[in-house]
Design a protein around this motif. Structure first.
Motif, short mmCIF file in Angstrom:
data_model
loop_
_atom_site.label_atom_id
_atom_site.label_comp_id
_atom_site.label_asym_id
_atom_site.label_seq_id
_atom_site.Cartn_x
_atom_site.Cartn_y
_atom_site.Cartn_z
N ASN B 211 0.85 -1.19 0.00
CA ASN B 211 0.00 0.00 0.00
C ASN B 211 0.89 1.25 0.00
N PRO B 212 1.14 1.85 -1.18
CA PRO B 212 2.06 2.99 -1.23
C PRO B 212 1.52 4.22 -0.51
N SER B 213 0.21 4.32 -0.41
CA SER B 213 -0.38 5.46 0.28
C SER B 213 -0.08 5.39 1.79
N ARG B 214 -0.25 4.19 2.36
CA ARG B 214 0.07 4.00 3.78
C ARG B 214 1.58 4.18 4.00
N ALA B 215 2.38 3.65 3.07
CA ALA B 215 3.84 3.78 3.20
C ALA B 215 4.25 5.25 3.18
N THR B 216 3.60 6.05 2.33
CA THR B 216 3.90 7.48 2.26
C THR B 216 3.59 8.14 3.60
N ARG B 217 2.46 7.75 4.19
CA ARG B 217 2.09 8.32 5.48
C ARG B 217 3.13 7.94 6.56
N VAL B 218 3.55 6.69 6.54
CA VAL B 218 4.55 6.22 7.52
C VAL B 218 5.87 6.99 7.33
N LEU B 219 6.28 7.17 6.08
CA LEU B 219 7.54 7.87 5.80
C LEU B 219 7.44 9.36 6.17
N LYS B 220 6.28 9.95 5.96
CA LYS B 220 6.09 11.36 6.35
C LYS B 220 6.19 11.50 7.87
N GLU B 221 5.66 10.52 8.59
CA GLU B 221 5.77 10.55 10.06
C GLU B 221 7.24 10.48 10.47
N ALA B 222 8.00 9.65 9.77
CA ALA B 222 9.44 9.55 10.07
C ALA B 222 10.12 10.89 9.79
N GLN B 223 9.74 11.50 8.67
CA GLN B 223 10.32 12.79 8.27
C GLN B 223 10.02 13.87 9.30
N GLN B 224 8.81 13.82 9.87
CA GLN B 224 8.38 14.85 10.83
C GLN B 224 8.88 14.56 12.25
N GLY B 225 9.60 13.46 12.41
CA GLY B 225 10.16 13.16 13.73
C GLY B 225 9.18 12.50 14.69
N VAL B 226 8.06 11.99 14.17
CA VAL B 226 7.11 11.27 15.03
C VAL B 226 7.82 10.00 15.51
N PRO B 227 7.81 9.71 16.81
CA PRO B 227 8.52 8.51 17.30
C PRO B 227 7.99 7.24 16.62
N ALA B 228 8.90 6.31 16.34
CA ALA B 228 8.52 5.05 15.69
C ALA B 228 7.63 4.26 16.64
N PRO B 229 6.63 3.55 16.10
CA PRO B 229 5.81 2.69 16.96
C PRO B 229 6.68 1.63 17.61
N LEU B 230 6.21 1.14 18.76
CA LEU B 230 6.96 0.09 19.44
C LEU B 230 7.04 -1.15 18.56
#
Lengths: 280, 232
Positions: B211-230
């Motif tokens: 799912n590239p849309s979900r992957a984009t959201r996950v990568l944007k969270e990484a870019q914004q410094g959102v902590p990685a899920p456990l």
């Protein structure tokens, strides 16, 4: 799989692509595949785009760029010289590809993938009937890989617990003694991406079997992904949910067979397995 | 072929990840199943899927076997094929998958598939309660359910939760943890956009269920410094 040293320019794009971490750039500046760790999944060969550039040209270009303090760096999804080359596989190494490359079919079942259709066609096959639970226990997933001797530890223990292995599953085909869960000795050191051990038990035995699965999971040198299935009733609910919750399992995601399949081949028998009541 | 059971993430992170797929069974309903799988994909396109699968050569996003420097560096590379090409590749026994990134499209498509009455087995891989709800809204009840109980064993060998969210979107393990880590790093460094990094990863999933849309959201969270899920 191997890397053609004459073509490779050591860009290292293939290194992170390998799910098993079996590719590295050696002292000669060229990529190498560690044959015993490679599971023949074809990810590097098929997943990377290829440019077919001459290796010598790239090496000269790289030196020139270096003089200008620039770096040769192809897009991260490209092998610039198409250096990744498949080998002709022989038994038992062929098993590696069959269990690792999703586009390869199993010589035993004629199917691709890691297991069977499970409950995905249950409305037609009745693989998991009323009062039963279907287990899909996948060794090596996600992306860790597994040696078949670890799978054998589990199948023997599950056989001792009295489960009924799915006959059309490719792991079952590799058993020399299905009643004992014994895998053929010549395959035990083969490494594969993952494989699914499938079996059925009566619903009331689910807690006991889950304990066996938890126990064998602690004894193998890999990860184990566990899935359990059951048929739904006329209201779309299933008895498994409460059993699992009662054992303390948390779950939210799953695959649901919508029950829309029907026999349509002219020669096919009328559906003998359709559930009674409530189902279209 | 479609291996979508154990996609990692919290229920909240599955809110943009819905897969519907059809399968034929050999000797039962496989005759003419290629045309039915094509019809399934054709109707799916009306609901704006983010990826499609079913082609014998891979999903919608796929690598190019004959790139040249001009295409690679001086023009805009194509990272996906046309859905029409994918439909033509479908072989017997037919199967096809469509991935959606919102619940509304998923529910509407489930209703449409019921109406199509293809006669092939139809499965949904998503939050189980969302699928039950979609079935109820479409006026029927599901037949069977398979729950993911997650990962056991040597979970110390697994990467962190963010990497797992990305890699487990290809259930066959074709998207490696190292590659997902590389994409996260490249996105953080601004060397590639989250959208392009998602496409790079999607190409490795030959079933077309990444799912590239979900992957984009996950990568944007990484870019914004959102902590990685456990992790697990």
């Amino acid at each position: 799989m191997h890397i053609d040293k004459g073509k490779c320019v050591g860009c290292a794009n293939c290194v992170p692509v390998c799910p098993m971490g079996a590719i590295h750039v050696g002292a000669d500046g060229r990529a190498t595949v560690v044959v015993d760790e490679c599971v023949e999944c074809f990810t590097c060969y098929r997943g990377l785009s290829t440019e077919h550039l001459p290796g010598s040209l790239i090496r000269v270009l790289r030196r020139l760029l270096k003089l200008a303090r620039l770096r040769f760096e192809p897009d991260p999804d490209v092998c610039p010289t198409a250096a990744i080359t498949p080998d002709e596989l022989r038994w038992p190494r062929t098993l590696r590809r069959e269990f690792s490359d999703p586009l390869e079919r199993h010589s035993s079942t004629g199917m691709g993938g890691r297991g069977t259709a499970e409950v995905k066609t249950n409305e037609l096959t009745n693989r998991v009937g009323e009062g039963l639970a279907g287990f899909v226990v996948e060794f090596g997933r996600p992306g860790v890989g597994v040696r078949l001797h670890d799978v054998a530890v589990a199948t023997k223990e599950l056989a001792r617990a009295g489960v009924t292995f799915e006959t059309e599953n490719p792991v079952t085909y590799l058993m020399s003694d299905v009643s004992a869960g014994q895998l053929r000795p010549e395959i035990l050191n083969e490494k594969i991406m993952s494989c699914i051990v499938e079996f059925r038990v009566e619903l009331e035995r689910v807690p006991d079997v889950l304990r066996v699965v938890e126990d064998v999971s602690c004894r193998v040198d890999t990860t184990v992904a566990v899935g359990v299935s059951a048929r739904c009733d006329a209201h779309g609910e299933d008895p498994l949910k409460d059993v699992l919750a009662g054992q303390g399992y948390k779950f939210h995601r799953g695959k649901v067979n919508l029950g829309l399949g029907r026999r349509s081949n002219p020669a096919a028998e009328p559906t003998a397995t359709s559930r009674t009541g409530g189902h279209p | 072929m479609t291996n979508t059971l154990h996609r990692y993430g919290s229920p909240e992170s599955a809110a943009d990840d819905y897969i519907v797929f059809v399968m034929a069974t050999k000797g039962v309903n496989d005759e003419g199943s290629e045309a039915k799988a094509r019809e399934f994909l054709k109707v799916a396109l009306e609901y704006r899927p983010v990826n499609l699968g079913g082609g014998s050569q891979g999903g919608l996003y796929r690598p190019t076997s004959r790139l040249n420097p001009f295409i690679a560096y001086f023009t805009s590379r194509r990272h996906a094929i046309s859905p029409r090409v994918l439909m033509q590749e479908i072989e017997a026994p037919g199967h096809a998958a469509a991935v959606f990134d919102n619940r509304e499209a998923f529910e509407e498509f489930v209703a449409a598939v019921k109406k199509m009455d293809l006669g092939l087995s139809v499965n949904a891989s998503a939050l189980v309660e969302d699928t039950r709800c979609a079935c109820r809204k479409a006026g029927f009840q599901p037949h069977s359910v398979e729950y993911s109980l997650g990962f056991r064993g040597r979970t110390d060998r697994l990467p962190d939760g963010r990497v797992l969210e990305l890699t487990t979107m290809c259930g066959h393990g074709m998207v490696s943890a190292s590659y997902a880590q590389k994409m996260i790093l490249m996105v953080k460094e601004g060397r590639v956009t989250p959208e392009r990094a998602s496409q790079y990863m999607a190409k490795f999933c030959s079933c077309g269920v990444f799912n590239p849309s979900r992957a984009t959201r996950v990568l944007k969270e990484a870019q914004q410094g959102v902590p990685a899920p456990l992790g697990v």
